[in-house]
Each structure stands twice: as C-alpha cells, then as structure tokens.
Motif scaffolding. Sequence first.
Motif, PDB file in Angstrom:
ATOM      1  N   GLU A 153     -27.648  53.579  98.801  1.00  0.00           N
ATOM      2  CA  GLU A 153     -26.667  52.567  98.436  1.00  0.00           C
ATOM      3  C   GLU A 153     -26.682  52.365  96.930  1.00  0.00           C
ATOM      4  OE1 GLU A 153     -25.756  47.855  99.159  1.00  0.00           O
ATOM      5  OE2 GLU A 153     -26.908  48.964 100.652  1.00  0.00           O
ATOM      6  N   TRP A 154     -25.506  52.299  96.339  1.00  0.00           N
ATOM      7  CA  TRP A 154     -25.373  52.167  94.894  1.00  0.00           C
ATOM      8  C   TRP A 154     -25.786  50.775  94.448  1.00  0.00           C
ATOM      9  CZ3 TRP A 154     -20.744  49.834  92.363  1.00  0.00           C
ATOM     10  CH2 TRP A 154     -20.827  49.900  90.973  1.00  0.00           C
ATOM     11  N   GLU A 214     -21.156  53.431  84.223  1.00  0.00           N
ATOM     12  CA  GLU A 214     -21.820  53.865  85.447  1.00  0.00           C
ATOM     13  C   GLU A 214     -20.905  54.792  86.231  1.00  0.00           C
ATOM     14  OE1 GLU A 214     -24.156  50.801  87.689  1.00  0.00           O
ATOM     15  OE2 GLU A 214     -22.965  49.477  86.426  1.00  0.00           O
ATOM     16  N   GLY A 217     -20.969  55.217  89.422  1.00  0.00           N
ATOM     17  CA  GLY A 217     -20.619  54.597  90.693  1.00  0.00           C
ATOM     18  C   GLY A 217     -19.364  53.752  90.634  1.00  0.00           C
ATOM     19  N   LYS A 269     -18.478  46.146  92.807  1.00  0.00           N
ATOM     20  CA  LYS A 269     -19.150  46.098  94.106  1.00  0.00           C
ATOM     21  C   LYS A 269     -18.752  44.856  94.896  1.00  0.00           C
ATOM     22  CE  LYS A 269     -23.464  46.810  96.427  1.00  0.00           C
ATOM     23  NZ  LYS A 269     -24.854  47.155  96.319  1.00  0.00           N
TER      24      LYS A 269
END
Length: 84
Positions: A49-50, A80, A82, A61
Amino acid sequence: MADGPAQGERREEGRRGGERGEGERGFGRGRGRGRGRGRGRGAKDGDKEWQPVTKLGRLVKARKINTIEEIYLHSLPIKEAGIV
C-alpha cells in the motif's frame, strides 16, 4: 639546539592545522545529522500500500484532489510517483 626540529623538518607531535581530515576542529560539515539513511527498503511481507510523504500525496490519497489538472491548476510540484 637538539630540542626542536631542524630547519626544513616538520614536527609531528602537537602540531596545529596539518593535513586535511586530522584533528578535532576544522572546516566542513563533518558527520553531523545530514540526510539520514533514507526511509528504509520497504515492507517484505507483501504489504504494497502506498504511503504518501508529501502534503500533495496525502491530499491525493484522501481523494481531495482527483485529477492531474487540479495539480497543474495550482502549480503544485509532483515529488512522488504514487501521485501520478
């Protein structure tokens, strides 16, 4: 006159200054706090999981920012992988 070094010789004991890297004091940053050793190598047990690091990452997120256009609109730096 045998007490001190002869002309042209260097005295090894108790000298001040001298070669680089020797002595207690001097210039340079030394081995202070620095940047540390990174954030680790990641989880080994398959937990992929990021985990966001930056404020933008936390906003993405939490689904506060949904499109990349919103990021570009406010000129936010993407630091990042992600996020994208």
